[in-house]
Write a protein that holds these residues in place. Structure first.
Motif, PDB file in Angstrom:
ATOM      1  N   ASP A  55     -74.725  89.190 -34.799  1.00 37.81           N
ATOM      2  CA  ASP A  55     -73.266  89.105 -34.179  1.00 37.81           C
ATOM      3  C   ASP A  55     -73.308  87.710 -34.173  1.00 37.81           C
ATOM      4  O   ASP A  55     -74.220  86.872 -32.859  1.00 37.81           O
ATOM      5  CB  ASP A  55     -72.993  89.728 -32.897  1.00 37.81           C
ATOM      6  CG  ASP A  55     -72.173  91.199 -33.433  1.00 37.81           C
ATOM      7  OD1 ASP A  55     -72.561  91.414 -34.802  1.00 37.81           O
ATOM      8  OD2 ASP A  55     -72.540  92.015 -32.418  1.00 37.81           O
ATOM      9  N   ARG A 100     -65.489  90.773 -36.537  1.00 45.62           N
ATOM     10  CA  ARG A 100     -65.882  91.960 -36.626  1.00 45.62           C
ATOM     11  C   ARG A 100     -64.968  92.170 -34.923  1.00 45.62           C
ATOM     12  O   ARG A 100     -64.563  93.418 -35.238  1.00 45.62           O
ATOM     13  CB  ARG A 100     -67.454  92.051 -36.449  1.00 45.62           C
ATOM     14  CG  ARG A 100     -68.389  93.395 -35.726  1.00 45.62           C
ATOM     15  CD  ARG A 100     -69.643  93.484 -35.726  1.00 45.62           C
ATOM     16  NE  ARG A 100     -69.926  94.557 -35.125  1.00 45.62           N
ATOM     17  CZ  ARG A 100     -71.432  95.160 -34.539  1.00 45.62           C
ATOM     18  NH1 ARG A 100     -72.249  93.994 -34.875  1.00 45.62           N
ATOM     19  NH2 ARG A 100     -71.163  96.786 -34.166  1.00 45.62           N
ATOM     20  N   ASP A 134     -70.113  88.966 -37.928  1.00 42.17           N
ATOM     21  CA  ASP A 134     -71.667  89.543 -38.049  1.00 42.17           C
ATOM     22  C   ASP A 134     -71.801  89.144 -39.670  1.00 42.17           C
ATOM     23  O   ASP A 134     -73.171  88.871 -39.688  1.00 42.17           O
ATOM     24  CB  ASP A 134     -71.397  90.985 -38.432  1.00 42.17           C
ATOM     25  CG  ASP A 134     -70.405  91.599 -39.110  1.00 42.17           C
ATOM     26  OD1 ASP A 134     -70.206  90.901 -39.952  1.00 42.17           O
ATOM     27  OD2 ASP A 134     -70.556  92.735 -39.005  1.00 42.17           O
ATOM     28  N   GLU A 135     -70.779  87.557 -40.434  1.00 42.53           N
ATOM     29  CA  GLU A 135     -71.742  87.032 -40.825  1.00 42.53           C
ATOM     30  C   GLU A 135     -70.962  86.041 -40.970  1.00 42.53           C
ATOM     31  O   GLU A 135     -70.131  85.449 -41.115  1.00 42.53           O
ATOM     32  CB  GLU A 135     -71.840  87.724 -42.056  1.00 42.53           C
ATOM     33  CG  GLU A 135     -70.165  88.679 -42.732  1.00 42.53           C
ATOM     34  CD  GLU A 135     -69.845  88.565 -44.595  1.00 42.53           C
ATOM     35  OE1 GLU A 135     -71.178  88.591 -44.689  1.00 42.53           O
ATOM     36  OE2 GLU A 135     -69.626  89.453 -44.774  1.00 42.53           O
ATOM     37  N   HIS A 171     -76.724  91.468 -39.861  1.00 44.90           N
ATOM     38  CA  HIS A 171     -75.381  91.167 -39.229  1.00 44.90           C
ATOM     39  C   HIS A 171     -75.906  90.839 -38.128  1.00 44.90           C
ATOM     40  O   HIS A 171     -75.468  91.493 -36.738  1.00 44.90           O
ATOM     41  CB  HIS A 171     -75.615  92.758 -39.401  1.00 44.90           C
ATOM     42  CG  HIS A 171     -74.626  93.196 -40.957  1.00 44.90           C
ATOM     43  ND1 HIS A 171     -74.053  92.460 -40.884  1.00 44.90           N
ATOM     44  CD2 HIS A 171     -75.129  93.888 -41.849  1.00 44.90           C
ATOM     45  CE1 HIS A 171     -73.394  93.239 -42.463  1.00 44.90           C
ATOM     46  NE2 HIS A 171     -74.197  93.906 -42.696  1.00 44.90           N
ATOM     47  N   PRO A 206     -77.951  87.899 -44.429  1.00 50.94           N
ATOM     48  CA  PRO A 206     -75.914  88.919 -44.171  1.00 50.94           C
ATOM     49  C   PRO A 206     -76.620  90.356 -43.799  1.00 50.94           C
ATOM     50  O   PRO A 206     -75.691  90.646 -43.406  1.00 50.94           O
ATOM     51  CB  PRO A 206     -75.554  88.494 -45.545  1.00 50.94           C
ATOM     52  CG  PRO A 206     -75.856  87.398 -45.768  1.00 50.94           C
ATOM     53  CD  PRO A 206     -77.530  86.867 -45.673  1.00 50.94           C
ATOM     54  N   LYS A 207     -77.747  90.956 -44.409  1.00 49.12           N
ATOM     55  CA  LYS A 207     -77.641  92.062 -43.869  1.00 49.12           C
ATOM     56  C   LYS A 207     -78.591  92.414 -42.876  1.00 49.12           C
ATOM     57  O   LYS A 207     -78.251  93.545 -42.593  1.00 49.12           O
ATOM     58  CB  LYS A 207     -79.052  92.942 -45.083  1.00 49.12           C
ATOM     59  CG  LYS A 207     -80.339  91.756 -44.568  1.00 49.12           C
ATOM     60  CD  LYS A 207     -81.440  92.546 -45.569  1.00 49.12           C
ATOM     61  CE  LYS A 207     -83.003  91.590 -46.316  1.00 49.12           C
ATOM     62  NZ  LYS A 207     -83.428  91.846 -47.086  1.00 49.12           N
TER      63      LYS A 207
END
Length: 233
Positions: A125, A158, A177-178, A123, A120-121
């Motif tokens: 898309d 997002r 984005d996650e 991100h 996740p960090k």
């Protein structure tokens, strides 16, 4: 180490070790957490020397109804049935698509590269085209971006835009984005909207394009680099 060498997944490696199928310097090792050095020690899996596999990165257009799993206890078709007889090494899925979803799926034996794309960090898309059983207005699209808390998880897009609509349903473009389990379906359901079709069309800068359904292709070195990897490792 077995996973990072691209030999198999972490879960497959752990199973093989616990079954006594791995030897280090002539001794069977049963502890998956035991440190090992592939450059200084002789490591065998099922009696064969372990060496780093050539890094392979592929894009697959997953059809609806196909399971993203190496094996399915219910005997359903999996993405690996689509890769049968292709002469590829072991490959793991980079992220997931549920059985009812379709579109762009990446597979690779480079676990470090895969982790960078899925953590996740980072991100990265992911873009989806989603057919829904309603015609959302701008206020609803804004609420999809604002998000909801469902079963203790925050679900949000997002970006959410209306692509086109008919009399009873519409196509949306939703960017995440996650990705949480069934993220888009749960997010839309929280607003009373049912997903009729869900197609992933891009991951980062990589687009599905004209890749036929059920077919796959190798990523180019430039595509690997743009997605955050290095095919020369």
């Amino acid at each position: 180490m077995l996973s990072k060498l691209g030999v198999c997944s972490r879960s497959q490696a752990e199973k093989a070790i616990r079954e006594g199928r791995v030897q280090v310097d002539g001794r069977v090792v049963l502890d998956p957490e035991r440190p090992a050095d592939s450059e200084r020690q002789r490591i065998l899996l099922d009696g064969e020397p372990v060496a780093a596999s050539k890094r392979v990165y592929i894009a697959l257009n997953k059809p609806r109804g196909i399971v993203v799993s190496a094996a399915d206890e219910r005997g359903r078709d999996t993405v690996y049935d689509l890769l049968k007889d292709a002469g590829l090494p072991w490959l793991g899925p980079v992220g997931r698509l549920d059985k009812a979803s379709e579109g762009l799926l990446l597979l690779s034996n480079d676990s470090v590269w895969a982790a960078r794309l899925t953590e996740p960090k980072h991100h990265v898309d992911k873009t989806y085209h989603v057919q829904v059983d309603d015609i959302p207005d701008q206020a609803l699209l804004d609420r999809l971006v604002e998000g909801v808390v469902e079963e203790g998880e925050r679900l949000a897009a997002r970006r959410a835009t209306l692509l086109r609509h008919g009399e009873k349903n519409a196509w949306l473009e939703i960017v995440l984005d996650e990705g949480r389990n069934r993220h888009i379906r749960r997010l839309l359901a929280a607003h009373g909207i049912e997903v009729l079709r869900l197609l992933r069309v891009a991951i980062g800068s990589l687009v599905l394009g004209e890749l036929p359904k059920g077919q796959w292709r190798h990523l180019s070195p430039d595509e690997v680099r743009l997605l955050g990897g290095d095919e020369t490792r």
